[in-house]
Design an enzyme around this catalytic site. Structure first.
Site, PDB file in Angstrom:
ATOM      1  N   HIS A  34       0.663  -1.092   0.010  1.00 35.58           N
ATOM      2  CA  HIS A  34      -0.023   0.057   0.050  1.00 35.58           C
ATOM      3  C   HIS A  34       0.751   1.369  -0.128  1.00 35.58           C
ATOM      4  O   HIS A  34       0.676   1.932  -0.672  1.00 35.58           O
ATOM      5  CB  HIS A  34      -0.881   0.127   1.487  1.00 35.58           C
ATOM      6  CG  HIS A  34      -1.861  -1.157   1.313  1.00 35.58           C
ATOM      7  ND1 HIS A  34      -2.238  -1.644   2.528  1.00 35.58           N
ATOM      8  CD2 HIS A  34      -2.743  -1.459   0.555  1.00 35.58           C
ATOM      9  CE1 HIS A  34      -3.089  -2.629   2.288  1.00 35.58           C
ATOM     10  NE2 HIS A  34      -3.535  -2.251   1.022  1.00 35.58           N
ATOM     11  N   LYS A  89     -18.045  -5.454   8.320  1.00 34.82           N
ATOM     12  CA  LYS A  89     -16.882  -5.985   8.038  1.00 34.82           C
ATOM     13  C   LYS A  89     -15.934  -6.134   9.540  1.00 34.82           C
ATOM     14  O   LYS A  89     -15.751  -5.116   9.968  1.00 34.82           O
ATOM     15  CB  LYS A  89     -16.092  -5.346   6.965  1.00 34.82           C
ATOM     16  CG  LYS A  89     -15.092  -6.180   6.357  1.00 34.82           C
ATOM     17  CD  LYS A  89     -14.587  -5.363   5.081  1.00 34.82           C
ATOM     18  CE  LYS A  89     -13.191  -6.192   4.502  1.00 34.82           C
ATOM     19  NZ  LYS A  89     -12.882  -5.600   3.291  1.00 34.82           N
ATOM     20  N   ARG A 110      -2.153  -6.458  -7.751  1.00 37.24           N
ATOM     21  CA  ARG A 110      -1.073  -7.498  -7.589  1.00 37.24           C
ATOM     22  C   ARG A 110      -0.970  -8.472  -8.701  1.00 37.24           C
ATOM     23  O   ARG A 110       0.136  -8.801  -8.924  1.00 37.24           O
ATOM     24  CB  ARG A 110      -1.334  -7.989  -6.149  1.00 37.24           C
ATOM     25  CG  ARG A 110      -0.814  -6.990  -4.851  1.00 37.24           C
ATOM     26  CD  ARG A 110      -1.430  -7.314  -3.809  1.00 37.24           C
ATOM     27  NE  ARG A 110      -3.025  -7.769  -3.801  1.00 37.24           N
ATOM     28  CZ  ARG A 110      -3.619  -8.010  -2.859  1.00 37.24           C
ATOM     29  NH1 ARG A 110      -3.151  -8.104  -1.475  1.00 37.24           N
ATOM     30  NH2 ARG A 110      -5.229  -8.268  -3.174  1.00 37.24           N
ATOM     31  N   SER A 117      -3.138  -7.647   3.443  1.00 36.09           N
ATOM     32  CA  SER A 117      -3.241  -7.397   4.906  1.00 36.09           C
ATOM     33  C   SER A 117      -3.440  -8.689   5.424  1.00 36.09           C
ATOM     34  O   SER A 117      -2.946  -9.092   6.787  1.00 36.09           O
ATOM     35  CB  SER A 117      -4.211  -6.218   5.036  1.00 36.09           C
ATOM     36  OG  SER A 117      -4.086  -4.939   4.563  1.00 36.09           O
TER      37      SER A 117
HETATM   38  O1  PNS Z   1      -9.007  -3.049   0.490  1.00 35.98           O
HETATM   39  P1  PNS Z   1     -10.152  -3.326   0.183  1.00 35.98           P
HETATM   40  O2  PNS Z   1     -11.011  -4.024   1.125  1.00 35.98           O
HETATM   41  O3  PNS Z   1      -9.998  -4.132  -1.123  1.00 35.98           O
HETATM   42  O4  PNS Z   1     -11.147  -2.100  -0.409  1.00 35.98           O
HETATM   43  C1  PNS Z   1     -12.429  -2.232  -0.963  1.00 35.98           C
HETATM   44  C2  PNS Z   1     -12.736  -0.710  -1.235  1.00 35.98           C
HETATM   45  C3  PNS Z   1     -13.014   0.068   0.172  1.00 35.98           C
HETATM   46  C4  PNS Z   1     -12.264   0.023  -2.063  1.00 35.98           C
HETATM   47  C5  PNS Z   1     -14.382  -0.922  -1.514  1.00 35.98           C
HETATM   48  O5  PNS Z   1     -14.990  -1.909  -0.584  1.00 35.98           O
HETATM   49  C6  PNS Z   1     -15.449   0.409  -1.598  1.00 35.98           C
HETATM   50  O6  PNS Z   1     -14.957   1.357  -2.459  1.00 35.98           O
HETATM   51  N1  PNS Z   1     -16.275   0.503  -0.707  1.00 35.98           N
HETATM   52  C7  PNS Z   1     -17.273   1.306  -0.755  1.00 35.98           C
HETATM   53  C8  PNS Z   1     -18.518   1.364  -1.011  1.00 35.98           C
HETATM   54  C9  PNS Z   1     -19.000   1.155  -2.370  1.00 35.98           C
HETATM   55  O7  PNS Z   1     -18.605   2.388  -3.220  1.00 35.98           O
HETATM   56  N2  PNS Z   1     -19.241   0.214  -3.154  1.00 35.98           N
HETATM   57  C10 PNS Z   1     -19.428   0.420  -4.675  1.00 35.98           C
HETATM   58  C11 PNS Z   1     -18.165  -0.025  -5.365  1.00 35.98           C
HETATM   59  S1  PNS Z   1     -17.851  -1.749  -5.127  1.00 35.98           S
END
Ligand code: PNS
Length: 162
Positions: free
Chosen positions: A17, A41, A90, A128
């Site tokens: 990150h 979560k 990745r 993570s």
């Molecule tokens: O590190 P992660 O868990 O892969 O991040 C995921 C994240 C936070 C980028 C994604 O879950 C997100 O954007 N959540 C916010 C809700 C949202 O906008 N959802 C619609 C798009 S998936």
């Protein structure tokens, strides 16, 4: 002014990150690291703790700041005057899900671009989740995390065990 948002769970932030943050900070006037605050979560660190951990790691990057968010990511991006979302890739396995999210976000707000950055090869195996698994099983996880937060993560894992 070009502002990008780098969203994620960051539970906790890893070297992978931080590498994306460093490279993003050289490309944009400002990078906002957006920590997902999703109470459904289960995370090791609270959103506030995750923000604090990231703050410790970005002191060398004055054009980066960190906030947490809930709700739709595109709304957060708009609210902060950004129009680019940075995502790290990745491997091909990341691509399918990230591609779907990018397409969805484009439908939700056509003005927002998703920028995929290829993860540094040295960190391409790090997540993570994997760091937490190694830590929980007593392995040496020091090389996967920015040195600024190693002790915090170690203490949290030890607290969880006792
Ligand atoms: O590190 P992660 O868990 O892969 O991040 C995921 C994240 C936070 C980028 C994604 O879950 C997100 O954007 N959540 C916010 C809700 C949202 O906008 N959802 C619609 C798009 S998936």
């Amino acid at each position: 002014m070009s502002i990008a948002v780098y969203p994620g769970s960051f539970d906790p932030i890893t070297c992978g990150h931080l590498d994306i943050i460093k490279r993003g900070s050289a490309m944009f006037d400002e990078v906002i690291i957006a920590v997902l605050n999703n109470s459904s979560k289960k995370t090791l660190f609270s959103p506030q703790e995750r923000v604090q951990l990231i703050e410790k790691c970005i002191r060398d990057y004055p054009n980066c700041r960190v906030l947490y968010f809930d709700g739709l990511m595109v709304d957060f991006v708009k609210k902060h005057g950004a129009n680019v979302v940075i995502k790290g890739l990745r491997a091909i396995s990341d691509f399918e899900y990230e591609f779907q999210m990018a397409q969805l976000n484009k439908q939700l707000d056509p003005d927002i671009e998703t920028l995929f950055m290829v993860t540094n090869v040295n960190y391409s195996y790090i997540s993570s989740s994997i760091v937490k698994e190694v830590a929980n099983l007593g392995g040496d996880f020091s090389k996967f995390l920015p040195k600024e937060i190693y002790e915090d993560v170690k203490q949290k894992i030890e607290k969880g065990r006792s």
